[in-house]
Design a protein around this motif. Structure first.
Motif, mmCIF file in Angstrom:
data_model
loop_
_atom_site.group_PDB
_atom_site.id
_atom_site.type_symbol
_atom_site.label_atom_id
_atom_site.label_comp_id
_atom_site.label_asym_id
_atom_site.label_seq_id
_atom_site.Cartn_x
_atom_site.Cartn_y
_atom_site.Cartn_z
ATOM 1 N N PHE A 123 0.852 -1.177 0.000
ATOM 2 C CA PHE A 123 0.000 0.000 0.000
ATOM 3 C C PHE A 123 0.890 1.229 0.000
ATOM 4 C CE2 PHE A 123 -2.161 -3.400 2.222
ATOM 5 C CZ PHE A 123 -3.410 -3.393 1.633
ATOM 6 N N SER A 124 0.344 2.328 -0.496
ATOM 7 C CA SER A 124 1.080 3.585 -0.457
ATOM 8 C C SER A 124 0.688 4.348 0.795
ATOM 9 C CB SER A 124 0.763 4.439 -1.692
ATOM 10 O OG SER A 124 1.281 3.815 -2.836
ATOM 11 N N LEU A 125 1.689 4.662 1.574
ATOM 12 C CA LEU A 125 1.496 5.468 2.769
ATOM 13 C C LEU A 125 2.415 6.667 2.599
ATOM 14 C CD1 LEU A 125 0.093 5.665 5.503
ATOM 15 C CD2 LEU A 125 1.969 4.363 6.487
ATOM 16 N N GLY A 126 1.837 7.739 2.087
ATOM 17 C CA GLY A 126 2.665 8.877 1.690
ATOM 18 C C GLY A 126 3.506 8.454 0.505
ATOM 19 N N LYS A 127 4.813 8.552 0.671
ATOM 20 C CA LYS A 127 5.727 8.156 -0.402
ATOM 21 C C LYS A 127 6.307 6.772 -0.174
ATOM 22 C CE LYS A 127 6.849 12.902 -1.443
ATOM 23 N NZ LYS A 127 7.821 13.951 -1.546
ATOM 24 N N THR A 128 5.799 6.080 0.842
ATOM 25 C CA THR A 128 6.319 4.769 1.210
ATOM 26 C C THR A 128 5.374 3.666 0.768
ATOM 27 O OG1 THR A 128 7.303 5.773 3.182
ATOM 28 C CG2 THR A 128 7.100 3.384 3.172
ATOM 29 N N GLU A 129 5.950 2.599 0.240
ATOM 30 C CA GLU A 129 5.189 1.386 -0.066
ATOM 31 C C GLU A 129 5.359 0.452 1.123
ATOM 32 O OE1 GLU A 129 3.518 0.137 -3.108
ATOM 33 O OE2 GLU A 129 3.354 2.302 -3.382
ATOM 34 N N ILE A 130 4.254 -0.012 1.663
ATOM 35 C CA ILE A 130 4.308 -0.822 2.875
ATOM 36 C C ILE A 130 3.189 -1.860 2.860
ATOM 37 C CG2 ILE A 130 2.872 0.784 4.222
ATOM 38 C CD1 ILE A 130 4.799 0.227 6.605
ATOM 39 N N SER A 131 3.440 -3.014 3.439
ATOM 40 C CA SER A 131 2.394 -4.035 3.547
ATOM 41 C C SER A 131 1.652 -3.843 4.869
ATOM 42 C CB SER A 131 2.999 -5.448 3.503
ATOM 43 O OG SER A 131 3.732 -5.716 4.676
ATOM 44 N N LEU A 132 0.490 -4.415 4.957
ATOM 45 C CA LEU A 132 -0.288 -4.351 6.194
ATOM 46 C C LEU A 132 0.532 -4.947 7.340
ATOM 47 C CD1 LEU A 132 -2.884 -3.798 7.789
ATOM 48 C CD2 LEU A 132 -3.743 -6.019 7.011
ATOM 49 N N TYR A 133 1.194 -6.081 7.083
ATOM 50 C CA TYR A 133 2.009 -6.681 8.132
ATOM 51 C C TYR A 133 3.124 -5.744 8.579
ATOM 52 C CZ TYR A 133 5.249 -9.481 10.738
ATOM 53 O OH TYR A 133 6.098 -9.926 11.725
ATOM 54 N N ASP A 134 3.840 -5.154 7.627
ATOM 55 C CA ASP A 134 4.933 -4.250 7.991
ATOM 56 C C ASP A 134 4.413 -3.064 8.798
ATOM 57 O OD1 ASP A 134 6.854 -5.837 6.770
ATOM 58 O OD2 ASP A 134 6.739 -4.738 4.870
ATOM 59 N N TYR A 135 3.260 -2.548 8.408
ATOM 60 C CA TYR A 135 2.649 -1.423 9.115
ATOM 61 C C TYR A 135 2.307 -1.818 10.552
ATOM 62 C CZ TYR A 135 -0.677 2.240 10.308
ATOM 63 O OH TYR A 135 -1.344 3.275 10.938
ATOM 64 N N LEU A 136 1.586 -2.924 10.706
ATOM 65 C CA LEU A 136 1.171 -3.349 12.044
ATOM 66 C C LEU A 136 2.364 -3.824 12.874
ATOM 67 C CD1 LEU A 136 -2.185 -5.162 11.201
ATOM 68 C CD2 LEU A 136 -1.880 -2.906 12.248
ATOM 69 N N ASN A 137 3.344 -4.429 12.242
ATOM 70 C CA ASN A 137 4.543 -4.842 12.952
ATOM 71 C C ASN A 137 5.309 -3.617 13.451
ATOM 72 O OD1 ASN A 137 6.227 -7.068 13.856
ATOM 73 N ND2 ASN A 137 7.747 -6.238 12.436
ATOM 74 N N GLY A 138 5.305 -2.556 12.682
ATOM 75 C CA GLY A 138 5.922 -1.301 13.127
ATOM 76 C C GLY A 138 5.232 -0.766 14.383
ATOM 77 N N LEU A 139 3.908 -0.893 14.418
ATOM 78 C CA LEU A 139 3.167 -0.470 15.613
ATOM 79 C C LEU A 139 3.514 -1.365 16.803
ATOM 80 C CD1 LEU A 139 -0.342 0.362 14.100
ATOM 81 C CD2 LEU A 139 1.569 1.919 14.564
ATOM 82 N N ALA A 140 3.678 -2.667 16.551
ATOM 83 C CA ALA A 140 4.061 -3.601 17.618
ATOM 84 C C ALA A 140 5.451 -3.239 18.155
ATOM 85 C CB ALA A 140 4.033 -5.039 17.104
ATOM 86 N N GLU A 141 6.373 -2.861 17.275
ATOM 87 C CA GLU A 141 7.708 -2.446 17.707
ATOM 88 C C GLU A 141 7.631 -1.179 18.557
ATOM 89 O OE1 GLU A 141 9.991 -2.207 14.098
ATOM 90 O OE2 GLU A 141 10.052 -4.398 13.890
ATOM 91 N N HIS A 142 6.726 -0.279 18.189
ATOM 92 C CA HIS A 142 6.490 0.939 18.966
ATOM 93 C C HIS A 142 5.995 0.569 20.364
ATOM 94 C CE1 HIS A 142 3.649 4.271 20.137
ATOM 95 N NE2 HIS A 142 4.767 4.949 19.972
ATOM 96 N N ASP A 143 5.076 -0.381 20.445
ATOM 97 C CA ASP A 143 4.602 -0.869 21.744
ATOM 98 C C ASP A 143 5.772 -1.393 22.565
ATOM 99 O OD1 ASP A 143 1.980 -0.425 20.877
ATOM 100 O OD2 ASP A 143 1.452 -2.555 20.804
#
Length: 154
Positions: free
Chosen positions: A121-141
């Motif tokens: 998916f496009s998130l701004g100028k970044t291409e990211i998968s749902l897993y990568d996005y949610l995993n990033g949130l998990a890392e933030h946690d």
């Protein structure tokens, strides 16, 4: 079940367990800053709910429908507001809100079809998968949970 989905769901359950364990903190511990000029434990836990709400309402549905992702809320304003709210709420109210939002997030993620997890998916100028996005949130946690553990010497 998709392994990525399973990883994220397991993380959510563990995050709920961790935050539930904070119910045993004294009021003084709950209101302890994690460092000089940093948030308190209460503020850290309180800041998760608005972001979980945003993910539930505006990220996951758009990703599933393969639609353009809306711009996120203002980081500073959202965090500042949630920290302020947490300073005025009881420990139990803040913990209960965290748990309720995480349970909603868990349900939303359970409904994500397996074929959506690695699609980009496009998130701004970044291409990211749902897993990568949610995993990033998990890392933030994890980052914040480690700060809390270090502050409490757990």
């Amino acid at each position: 079940m998709n392994k990525h989905k399973e990883n994220i769901l397991n993380h959510i359950l563990k995050s709920i367990e961790f935050v539930k364990s904070l119910e045993n903190l004294s009021e003084n511990e709950w209101r302890t800053q994690i460092g000089e000029g940093k948030w308190t434990i209460a503020e850290i836990i309180g800041h998760f709910a608005p972001w979980d709400e945003f993910v539930i309402k505006y990220r996951i549905p758009q990703m599933i429908l393969d639609k353009e992702l809306p711009k996120g809320p203002d980081l500073e304003k959202t965090n500042s507001k949630s920290a302020s709210i947490s300073r005025n709420k009881s420990k139990q109210e803040t913990i209960n809100k965290f748990i309720a939002k995480r349970k909603e997030l868990y349900e939303a993620i359970q409904d994500v079809p397996d074929n959506c997890w690695e699609k980009k998916f496009s998130l701004g100028k970044t291409e990211i998968s749902l897993y990568d996005y949610l995993n990033g949130l998990a890392e933030h946690d994890h980052h914040h949970f480690e700060q809390i553990k270090n502050t409490l010497s757990l």
